[in-house]
Design an enzyme around this catalytic site. Structure first.
Site, PDB file in Angstrom:
ATOM      1  N   SER A  87       0.858  -1.184   0.000  1.00  0.00           N
ATOM      2  CA  SER A  87       0.000   0.000   0.000  1.00  0.00           C
ATOM      3  C   SER A  87       0.896   1.237   0.000  1.00  0.00           C
ATOM      4  CB  SER A  87      -0.942  -0.033   1.203  1.00  0.00           C
ATOM      5  OG  SER A  87      -1.863   1.040   1.158  1.00  0.00           O
ATOM      6  N   HIS A  95      -2.350  -1.213  -3.551  1.00  0.00           N
ATOM      7  CA  HIS A  95      -3.513  -0.349  -3.349  1.00  0.00           C
ATOM      8  C   HIS A  95      -3.379   0.873  -4.242  1.00  0.00           C
ATOM      9  CE1 HIS A  95      -4.320  -2.078   0.945  1.00  0.00           C
ATOM     10  NE2 HIS A  95      -4.585  -2.946  -0.016  1.00  0.00           N
ATOM     11  N   ASP A 114      -4.916  -4.932   5.648  1.00  0.00           N
ATOM     12  CA  ASP A 114      -5.163  -5.778   4.487  1.00  0.00           C
ATOM     13  C   ASP A 114      -3.963  -6.702   4.260  1.00  0.00           C
ATOM     14  OD1 ASP A 114      -6.464  -6.798   2.265  1.00  0.00           O
ATOM     15  OD2 ASP A 114      -5.599  -5.301   0.911  1.00  0.00           O
TER      16      ASP A 114
END
Length: 342
Positions: free
Chosen positions: A161, A188, A285
């Protein structure tokens, strides 16, 4: 209180961004309408974070980022918009030192950005909390010994991310083609940025990397980047190929594509050597996905705190007890190979 400098050539957008940030509890200590002002005010005001437009008169955002990184290194969040040109510029901005980017909905001067105010505030806070990391451009540390003995044509899934693009690039650029991986990257990131990211990875890696199609197959020596705005699920497995498809199912962990979706589906389908790698980023996540990989006998490697710009995802996985190795980014490629050798 987090202190922010807002940089945008539109007076309207400067006011919109200022109002959103201040309502979110962030102190806006100044504003700049071009890159020249941004460089000057970054030094004079010492903000914790800078929101940076890219296309501006006198000095654009790319040059301003480079100058700020040279003179007064400050975490920078690029404020971009949906277009191929802006996606290319945004990837370049990350190369020059920006930490992350936020996509303006509805165009450069649209008021629609206000409906995503909470997400913007969250990103600004996350970027403000980042620290400069060690140089990841060092020479390849891969040990080639035993690469030809790797069996099972392994599958590698990389999740990342905030701060992830450079780190993903480092891992893939250090993996030799001879190791025979089939690679999936879940970063992401929204579309069309994932397409530009895939092109960048393809140029820097020996592997053939592309953005995923609606239904796709990954063969040995190839890699896919999950398309922004969609989950990527593994739906089939053979020794020399992995079948995947995109889905529009609801966001998981408030994000789409989600690392968990890809890793958990891979754990169900991949009947062979499977490695999961979690890199820098905020949130949790990837934790459930890493657990699923461990439960089927796979291995999980995560990036350490010292080299992570945001030690969120790796930290949550470590706390959950689903990690085999915690390593600096420069050592991860070598250790991925060590895992599959063993």
């Amino acid at each position: 209180m987090v202190k922010a400098l807002v940089v945008d050539d539109s007076r309207f957008m400067r006011e919109v961004l200022k109002n959103i940030l201040e309502k979110g509890g962030i102190e806006v200590v100044g504003a700049a309408e071009n890159g020249v002002e941004a460089v000057e005010k970054a030094g004079a005001l010492n903000p914790d974070v800078i929101t940076m437009d890219l296309e501006m008169p006198e000095m654009g955002g790319l040059e301003a980022i480079e100058n700020i990184m040279d003179e007064t290194p400050t975490p920078i969040l690029v404020i971009s918009s949906h277009s191929t040109k802006k996606a290319e510029m945004t990837m370049e901005a990350l190369d020059r030192g920006a930490v992350d980017f936020f996509v303006k909905p509805g165009g450069d001067k649209s008021i629609e950005i206000s409906r995503m105010s909470s997400e913007l505030v969250q990103k600004v806070r996350a970027v403000a909390g980042t620290e400069p990391v060690i140089d990841i451009s060092s020479e390849r540390q891969t040990d080639f010994k035993g690469i030809k003995d790797i069996e099972g044509q392994p599958t590698l899934i990389i999740g990342a991310s905030t701060g992830g693009p450079k780190c993903v690039e480092k891992v893939l650029s250090d993996l030799p083609l001879e190791s025979g991986f089939k690679i999936i990257v879940v970063q992401h990131m929204s579309s069309p940025f994932t397409k530009q990211f895939a092109k960048r990875l393809d140029r820097s890696s020996e592997y053939k990397i592309r953005e995923s199609g609606e239904r796709d197959k990954i063969r040995v020596g190839e890699g896919l980047v999950a398309r922004g705005g969609h989950h990527l699920k593994v739906i089939s497995y053979q020794k020399d190929r992995v079948g995947v498809r995109l889905t529009n199912s609801p966001p998981v962990n408030s994000i789409r594509p989600a690392i968990d979706v890809t890793m958990m589906s891979a754990a169900r389908k991949v009947d062979g050597v499977l490695v999961g790698t979690l890199l820098t980023g905020m949130g949790r996540d990837g934790v459930d996905g890493a657990r699923a990989i461990k439960e089927v006998g796979g291995s999980v490697i995560v990036q350490d705190e010292a080299t992570s710009q945001v030690f969120g995802i790796p930290k949550r996985a470590i706390e959950a007890g689903v990690v085999d190795r915690v390593l600096p980014i420069n050592e991860i490629p070598k250790n991925i190979l060590d895992v599959v050798r063993s």
